[in-house]
Every structure is written in structure tokens, then in C-alpha cells.
Design a protein around this motif. Structure first.
Motif, PDB file in Angstrom:
ATOM      1  N   MET A   1      -5.873   2.651   2.381  1.00 31.17           N
ATOM      2  CA  MET A   1      -5.237   2.705   1.071  1.00 31.17           C
ATOM      3  C   MET A   1      -5.426   4.099   0.483  1.00 31.17           C
ATOM      4  O   MET A   1      -6.171   4.914   0.985  1.00 31.17           O
ATOM      5  CB  MET A   1      -5.860   1.654   0.134  1.00 31.17           C
ATOM      6  CG  MET A   1      -5.550   0.218   0.526  1.00 31.17           C
ATOM      7  SD  MET A   1      -3.793  -0.160   0.443  1.00 31.17           S
ATOM      8  CE  MET A   1      -3.575  -0.274  -1.323  1.00 31.17           C
ATOM      9  N   ASP A   2      -4.793   4.383  -0.672  1.00 32.26           N
ATOM     10  CA  ASP A   2      -4.858   5.687  -1.294  1.00 32.26           C
ATOM     11  C   ASP A   2      -6.266   5.978  -1.791  1.00 32.26           C
ATOM     12  O   ASP A   2      -6.985   5.097  -2.230  1.00 32.26           O
ATOM     13  CB  ASP A   2      -3.890   5.757  -2.474  1.00 32.26           C
ATOM     14  CG  ASP A   2      -2.466   5.670  -2.019  1.00 32.26           C
ATOM     15  OD1 ASP A   2      -1.716   4.888  -2.606  1.00 32.26           O
ATOM     16  OD2 ASP A   2      -2.106   6.391  -1.078  1.00 32.26           O
ATOM     17  N   SER A   3      -6.661   7.250  -1.744  1.00 33.31           N
ATOM     18  CA  SER A   3      -7.926   7.666  -2.310  1.00 33.31           C
ATOM     19  C   SER A   3      -7.795   7.685  -3.822  1.00 33.31           C
ATOM     20  O   SER A   3      -6.701   7.595  -4.379  1.00 33.31           O
ATOM     21  CB  SER A   3      -8.298   9.066  -1.807  1.00 33.31           C
ATOM     22  OG  SER A   3      -7.362  10.016  -2.320  1.00 33.31           O
ATOM     23  N   LEU A   4      -8.945   7.849  -4.511  1.00 35.94           N
ATOM     24  CA  LEU A   4      -8.903   7.898  -5.969  1.00 35.94           C
ATOM     25  C   LEU A   4      -8.078   9.075  -6.467  1.00 35.94           C
ATOM     26  O   LEU A   4      -7.378   8.974  -7.473  1.00 35.94           O
ATOM     27  CB  LEU A   4     -10.336   7.999  -6.519  1.00 35.94           C
ATOM     28  CG  LEU A   4     -11.166   6.710  -6.476  1.00 35.94           C
ATOM     29  CD1 LEU A   4     -12.576   6.997  -6.950  1.00 35.94           C
ATOM     30  CD2 LEU A   4     -10.517   5.634  -7.321  1.00 35.94           C
ATOM     31  N   SER A   5      -8.145  10.186  -5.754  1.00 38.71           N
ATOM     32  CA  SER A   5      -7.398  11.367  -6.200  1.00 38.71           C
ATOM     33  C   SER A   5      -5.899  11.099  -6.172  1.00 38.71           C
ATOM     34  O   SER A   5      -5.172  11.415  -7.122  1.00 38.71           O
ATOM     35  CB  SER A   5      -7.737  12.572  -5.316  1.00 38.71           C
ATOM     36  OG  SER A   5      -9.098  12.897  -5.419  1.00 38.71           O
ATOM     37  N   SER A   6      -5.420  10.508  -5.083  1.00 39.26           N
ATOM     38  CA  SER A   6      -3.984  10.231  -5.001  1.00 39.26           C
ATOM     39  C   SER A   6      -3.591   9.128  -5.964  1.00 39.26           C
ATOM     40  O   SER A   6      -2.490   9.125  -6.504  1.00 39.26           O
ATOM     41  CB  SER A   6      -3.600   9.846  -3.572  1.00 39.26           C
ATOM     42  OG  SER A   6      -4.312   8.709  -3.151  1.00 39.26           O
ATOM     43  N   GLY A  18       4.538   0.499  -4.566  1.00 35.66           N
ATOM     44  CA  GLY A  18       4.053   0.782  -3.222  1.00 35.66           C
ATOM     45  C   GLY A  18       3.261  -0.381  -2.641  1.00 35.66           C
ATOM     46  O   GLY A  18       3.424  -0.738  -1.466  1.00 35.66           O
ATOM     47  N   VAL A  19       2.383  -0.990  -3.466  1.00 38.17           N
ATOM     48  CA  VAL A  19       1.591  -2.123  -2.994  1.00 38.17           C
ATOM     49  C   VAL A  19       2.492  -3.326  -2.712  1.00 38.17           C
ATOM     50  O   VAL A  19       2.308  -4.043  -1.724  1.00 38.17           O
ATOM     51  CB  VAL A  19       0.500  -2.492  -4.022  1.00 38.17           C
ATOM     52  CG1 VAL A  19      -0.197  -3.795  -3.638  1.00 38.17           C
ATOM     53  CG2 VAL A  19      -0.532  -1.372  -4.137  1.00 38.17           C
ATOM     54  N   THR A  20       3.475  -3.555  -3.584  1.00 40.00           N
ATOM     55  CA  THR A  20       4.411  -4.661  -3.371  1.00 40.00           C
ATOM     56  C   THR A  20       5.188  -4.477  -2.074  1.00 40.00           C
ATOM     57  O   THR A  20       5.359  -5.424  -1.287  1.00 40.00           O
ATOM     58  CB  THR A  20       5.383  -4.777  -4.559  1.00 40.00           C
ATOM     59  OG1 THR A  20       4.639  -5.088  -5.743  1.00 40.00           O
ATOM     60  CG2 THR A  20       6.430  -5.855  -4.318  1.00 40.00           C
ATOM     61  N   LYS A  21       5.655  -3.261  -1.826  1.00 40.35           N
ATOM     62  CA  LYS A  21       6.384  -2.970  -0.590  1.00 40.35           C
ATOM     63  C   LYS A  21       5.504  -3.239   0.625  1.00 40.35           C
ATOM     64  O   LYS A  21       5.948  -3.837   1.617  1.00 40.35           O
ATOM     65  CB  LYS A  21       6.851  -1.511  -0.602  1.00 40.35           C
ATOM     66  CG  LYS A  21       7.682  -1.120   0.614  1.00 40.35           C
ATOM     67  CD  LYS A  21       8.140   0.336   0.522  1.00 40.35           C
ATOM     68  CE  LYS A  21       8.953   0.732   1.749  1.00 40.35           C
ATOM     69  NZ  LYS A  21       9.398   2.157   1.661  1.00 40.35           N
ATOM     70  N   ALA A  22       4.232  -2.811   0.544  1.00 37.02           N
ATOM     71  CA  ALA A  22       3.307  -3.021   1.656  1.00 37.02           C
ATOM     72  C   ALA A  22       3.020  -4.505   1.859  1.00 37.02           C
ATOM     73  O   ALA A  22       2.959  -4.989   2.993  1.00 37.02           O
ATOM     74  CB  ALA A  22       2.009  -2.261   1.402  1.00 37.02           C
ATOM     75  N   GLY A  23       2.832  -5.235   0.752  1.00 42.27           N
ATOM     76  CA  GLY A  23       2.558  -6.667   0.849  1.00 42.27           C
ATOM     77  C   GLY A  23       3.711  -7.431   1.462  1.00 42.27           C
ATOM     78  O   GLY A  23       3.513  -8.326   2.304  1.00 42.27           O
ATOM     79  N   ARG A 140      -0.950 -10.407  -4.061  1.00 44.28           N
ATOM     80  CA  ARG A 140       0.075 -10.485  -5.104  1.00 44.28           C
ATOM     81  C   ARG A 140       1.364  -9.830  -4.655  1.00 44.28           C
ATOM     82  O   ARG A 140       2.468 -10.323  -4.911  1.00 44.28           O
ATOM     83  CB  ARG A 140      -0.416  -9.799  -6.379  1.00 44.28           C
ATOM     84  CG  ARG A 140      -1.519 -10.531  -7.127  1.00 44.28           C
ATOM     85  CD  ARG A 140      -1.839  -9.786  -8.404  1.00 44.28           C
ATOM     86  NE  ARG A 140      -2.762 -10.515  -9.247  1.00 44.28           N
ATOM     87  CZ  ARG A 140      -2.923 -10.292 -10.542  1.00 44.28           C
ATOM     88  NH1 ARG A 140      -2.219  -9.350 -11.144  1.00 44.28           N
ATOM     89  NH2 ARG A 140      -3.779 -10.998 -11.248  1.00 44.28           N
ATOM     90  N   GLY A 141       1.217  -8.686  -3.995  1.00 45.36           N
ATOM     91  CA  GLY A 141       2.398  -7.954  -3.537  1.00 45.36           C
ATOM     92  C   GLY A 141       3.274  -8.765  -2.610  1.00 45.36           C
ATOM     93  O   GLY A 141       4.500  -8.635  -2.626  1.00 45.36           O
ATOM     94  N   ARG A 142       2.667  -9.611  -1.785  1.00 45.69           N
ATOM     95  CA  ARG A 142       3.428 -10.469  -0.873  1.00 45.69           C
ATOM     96  C   ARG A 142       4.498 -11.268  -1.617  1.00 45.69           C
ATOM     97  O   ARG A 142       5.584 -11.520  -1.106  1.00 45.69           O
ATOM     98  CB  ARG A 142       2.499 -11.484  -0.212  1.00 45.69           C
ATOM     99  CG  ARG A 142       1.542 -10.975   0.819  1.00 45.69           C
ATOM    100  CD  ARG A 142       0.590 -12.093   1.199  1.00 45.69           C
ATOM    101  NE  ARG A 142      -0.362 -11.735   2.224  1.00 45.69           N
ATOM    102  CZ  ARG A 142      -0.220 -12.013   3.515  1.00 45.69           C
ATOM    103  NH1 ARG A 142       0.858 -12.658   3.918  1.00 45.69           N
ATOM    104  NH2 ARG A 142      -1.135 -11.662   4.390  1.00 45.69           N
ATOM    105  N   PHE A 143       4.146 -11.697  -2.843  1.00 41.83           N
ATOM    106  CA  PHE A 143       5.032 -12.586  -3.601  1.00 41.83           C
ATOM    107  C   PHE A 143       5.796 -11.850  -4.707  1.00 41.83           C
ATOM    108  O   PHE A 143       6.457 -12.479  -5.531  1.00 41.83           O
ATOM    109  CB  PHE A 143       4.197 -13.720  -4.208  1.00 41.83           C
ATOM    110  CG  PHE A 143       3.524 -14.582  -3.181  1.00 41.83           C
ATOM    111  CD1 PHE A 143       4.198 -15.635  -2.591  1.00 41.83           C
ATOM    112  CD2 PHE A 143       2.227 -14.317  -2.778  1.00 41.83           C
ATOM    113  CE1 PHE A 143       3.583 -16.426  -1.629  1.00 41.83           C
ATOM    114  CE2 PHE A 143       1.585 -15.100  -1.815  1.00 41.83           C
ATOM    115  CZ  PHE A 143       2.278 -16.148  -1.242  1.00 41.83           C
TER     116      PHE A 143
END
Length: 459
Positions: A1-6, A18-23, A140-143
Motif C-alpha cells: 500500500m502507499d507510504s505515509l508520504s504518498s 484508488g482503494v475502491t478500484k483495488a478492492g 469496503r472497497g470490494r462493495f
């Protein structure tokens, strides 16, 4: 997953999207029976040294205690230091234990991982990552329900730490090499918990859940086949709840229902202040409960009406306290027609009556906004129980007077913690709080683990 900086450089739209797309990509790959073993499909957390808080990235390798396999270190220097000395703590905090002191308990906790992993993996969406963690965000992203304001009951602050009241974390961040980065991310992911209550009408079941109909645990039942049966004995597991609610475990409802179901568990199994057979049609039971430290709970307050279905023939009053409640009430002053603005301790912000076939229980939910903290003078009579989810008794100084007053007035008080270590640390140090208040408090501690998917009672 993304680092804190990103993460700090992302907008909420980019992050949630982005998380929804990945899920959704993960769900699609699982459906095909072919999940690639690549970084794009591994949602493990960024491993951080528990002593120096440094991200462990190549060429550094993760070092674990060979006895308990619990703490993570960036190298032998930090591991040796932690064995003898506790990690740095904010000023005024109770010194933490050394790893030498924690190691036996850690080993005992880690031996129970198989049980908790089994509970999680009983859900089709309950996937363990390569580091044995569970990504609540990806689930959550899955749904398609991972988002901030406007995502119905799923709305939340998001970002690295979704809390408005950060307790001692604020001072810890000041000395952390990543503190400034995290604080920048906090500002970007702002959200008022309970924002939907600033409208003039409550969300419907469909608007709130934002799931396909087969996955929704309705309160206003569209047909009799969706209505659960009258509860005649206490529910003891997610399997029992899903069966009673006529839902498949493919439904992600447990991700939100864990909070009201935990309150149910605290009242019925831990404190034993009531139960599904404690009342009848000709002898109703009045029950007053104060829910403390509420934040994310405000986003799905109507879901606590589940208590009216679980406890037949009850008249329940639930009053919500916390900094989030105070913030919400202040925001409502600018929206005089909102549900919150029209509510008070005598006028509930939400009411629900269960069908007569389910026991016709009633619940009235109120929000206390005069103060961020609970006090016995907030209401004219003491409650039957005080409860809190994921309390963090020793992370927030506001708990000290609450524990003392609950003991002084003999009010049943139960909380959950994020992990067994936190619960045991609280149990071991309650005497210190009691000494300041002139007594020894009686407090029930329960484990709230795996993002509230399972909990156990501690003796």
C-alpha cells in the motif's frame, strides 16, 4: 500500500477511489479463481519498528521476537533496547511495560490467532494479507462503500487515523519522524461524524447501507420474509446473527453492525443488566444506556435500533456522549432545520419501534452536546449501564473521572479495547486510576479485535 508520504499527497477522492478500484479488482480476480501473487494484490500494512517508529523497507528486514513472534523491530539494537526499556511515552503517560514483561502474555495472545483468523475467514470477504492482517479499507472497497462524507452509513474520516479526538497520539506525533506527514493527512481527510444527521430526514435503509438488497439488514422491512423472528434466547455468534437476520455471510453488514452488536454483547453477556427473556408483553422493561466516546458510531446511529429487535418488550433510551457528539451539536446550530438541531435530551434524534411480531420494543436515541465528556450530572437519573467501544482507557485522559464516578455510584461499566494487550494493560493499571479517586473501580473489559469482527470477555 502507499507510504505515509504518498498518502499525505493524495486527495480524499484519489485515496478512496484508488482503494475502491483495488478492492473491486481483487473481488473480480477471486471470482475468476485467480488472484495474482503480485504487490498489486497484496494489501499488507507498512511494517514499522515498535521502538523507533521507522518504516522497515529494504535493505532493512523485519526482525521479530523468536519467543512470542509479536513485536516488530528494524534491527537488533531496537530489539535489545525494548527488552530492557519501555518505548518512549508522551509526558504524563503511565510508563509502558518492557518487552521482557510483555513477552509471556504476547505469546499467549499469539496462540489464539488461529481462532480469530478462523472467525474472519468465515466471511467470503474476510481475506488475510501476506502479513496476516485484514484490510478493513479493501473490504469496503470490494462493495463500493469506502468513502468520506456522502457514503451513507459507511461515511468516515478515512486517512491514516480516522479519529477526531486523537488523545495522547497528538503529543506522540510531535516527536515522531512521520508526525508532520500524518498531521498533513489529517487535515486533508476532514469529516464531521454524523454529517447525515445535519439533514432534515433520516436516510432510508437503502440510502444508508448502499448495498444490494440481499445484503441489507433492514429495520423497515419491505416484506415479511425479510423480518427476523422473535428473539427468545441470546445470540452468541455472527453465524447466529446472520441466520436470524436471513442474510448470507457474503454481506459485509458485520463491518458496521459490529458496533451495535458489541453494545448488545456488553449489556447481555458481560454486564448481564438485561436479556431477551427479561421482559414480556405484559411486563415491559425500561433500559437506559449511555454510550461514551462516540465518533464513527454517529455515522450509523440508526443501526443501534438493532437493540430493539434483539431485546423484545423493552423501552430503551440510548444517550450518546463524546467529543464527536459535541462537535455535531455545534455544527447543527448553523442548520436549525436539521435532525440534530431539533433534538434534545427530551426529544430523540432517532426513534424506532420494532414490529409487534418481534416484540414491539422501542428505542429513543439522544445526542448529548453540552460537553465532550460524560458526567453523572448530565441526566436526572443514572443509567442502567455505561458502555464504550474501543475505549482506549489509558490513551485518553478523559476516562479517569468516568471510571471513578462509575465506581463511586455503582454504575455497571463495560468497555472494549482494540487488542488483548490493551485490555490487560488497562486491567493491570486500573488501581492507579482508583487511587486518585479513592477506591477500586469495577470495570468489565472485553476484547474488540479484527476491526470489531470478534470479541471475547476477559475475566
Amino acid at each position: 500500500m502507499d507510504s505515509l508520504s504518498s498518502l499525505a499527497s493524495l486527495t480524499p477522492e484519489q485515496f478512496f477511489g484508488g482503494v475502491t478500484k483495488a478492492g473491486k479488482a481483487l473481488a473480480a480476480a477471486e471470482k475468476k479463481g485467480n488472484v495474482p501473487k503480485t504487490k498489486n494484490f497484496d494489501f499488507s500494512v507498512q511494517e514499522t519498528c515498535c521502538v523507533c517508529q521507522k518504516n522497515i523497507t529494504p535493505p532493512l528486514k523485519v526482525l521479530r521476537c523468536s519467543a512470542c513472534r509479536a513485536p516488530i523491530y528494524c534491527g537488533r539494537e531496537c530489539a535489545t533496547k525494548h527488552w530492557k526499556y519501555p518505548p518512549p511515552q508522551p509526558p504524563g503517560s503511565i510508563p509502558g511495560p518492557t518487552h521482557k514483561e510483555l513477552c509471556p502474555a504476547n505469546k499467549r495472545h499469539m496462540e489464539r490467532r488461529e481462532y480469530y483468523d478462523g472467525v474472519l475467514k468465515s466471511f467470503p470477504w474476510g481475506r488475510l494479507e501476506s502479513d496476516a492482517t485484514f484490510s478493513f479499507d479493501i473490504a469496503r472497497g470490494r462493495f463500493g462503500v469506502f468513502g468520506g462524507t456522502g457514503t451513507g452509513y459507511w461515511s468516515h474520516r478515512g486517512g491514516p487515523i480516522p479519529h477526531s479526538n486523537r488523545g495522547v497520539l497528538e503529543s506522540m506525533l510531535a516527536s515522531s519522524p512521520y508526525g508532520a506527514t500524518i498531521m498533513k493527512a489529517f487535515a486533508a481527510f476532514d469529516h464531521t461524524d454524523g454529517a447525515d444527521l445535519l439533514g432534515a430526514r433520516h436516510l432510508t435503509d437503502v440510502q444508508g447501507w448502499k448495498l444490494e438488497p440481499a445484503f441489507i439488514p433492514y429495520l423497515n422491512f419491505p416484506s415479511t420474509d425479510k423480518r427476523p423472528a422473535l428473539v427468545t434466547s441470546a445470540l452468541n455468534s455472527w453465524d447466529e446473527w446472520y441466520q436470524w437476520r436471513k442474510l448470507s455471510k457474503e454481506s459485509p453488514a458485520a463491518l458496521l453492525m459490529s458496533f451495535p452488536m458489541t453494545v448488545y454483547r456488553l449489556l447481555v453477556h458481560c454486564l448481564e443488566v438485561t436479556g431477551p427473556t427479561q421482559a414480556s408483553s405484559d411486563k415491559r422493561r425500561a433500559l437506559s444506556v449511555h454510550l461514551l466516546g462516540a465518533e464513527v458510531e454517529l455515522n450509523y446511529l440508526p443501526l443501534f435500533a438493532e437493540l430493539a429487535l434483539l431485546l423484545p418488550y423493552h423501552d430503551i433510551q440510548l444517550i450518546v456522549f463524546g467529543s464527536g457528539a459535541e462537535t455535531l451539536v455545534k455544527a447543527a446550530k448553523k442548520k436549525p432545520s436539521s435532525l440534530v438541531a431539533k433534538s434534545s435530551l427530551t426529544t430523540p434524534v432517532y426513534e424506532y419501534t420494532a414490529p409487534k411480531e418481534c416484540g414491539a420494543s422501542k428505542i429513543a436515541i439522544h445526542i448529548y452536546g453540552d460537553s465532550p465528556s460524560w458526567s453523572p450530572s448530565a441526566t436526572t437519573r443514572p443509567p442502567d449501564a455505561l458502555v464504550a467501544c474501543n475505549a482506549g482507557i489509558f490513551s485518553y485522559r478523559e476516562w479517569e473521572p468516568v471510571v471513578q464516578e462509575a465506581h463511586r455510584r455503582d454504575i455497571p461499566f463495560a468497555v472494549t479495547e482494540y487488542a488483548e494487550q490493551s485490555a490487560e494493560h488497562t486491567s493491570n493499571n486500573l488501581g492507579m486510576l482508583a487511587a486518585r479517586g479513592g477506591g477500586r473501580p469495577r470495570l468489565t473489559l472485553c476484547l474488540h479485535k479484527l476491526n470489531c469482527i470478534a470479541e471475547i470477555e476477559l475475566p
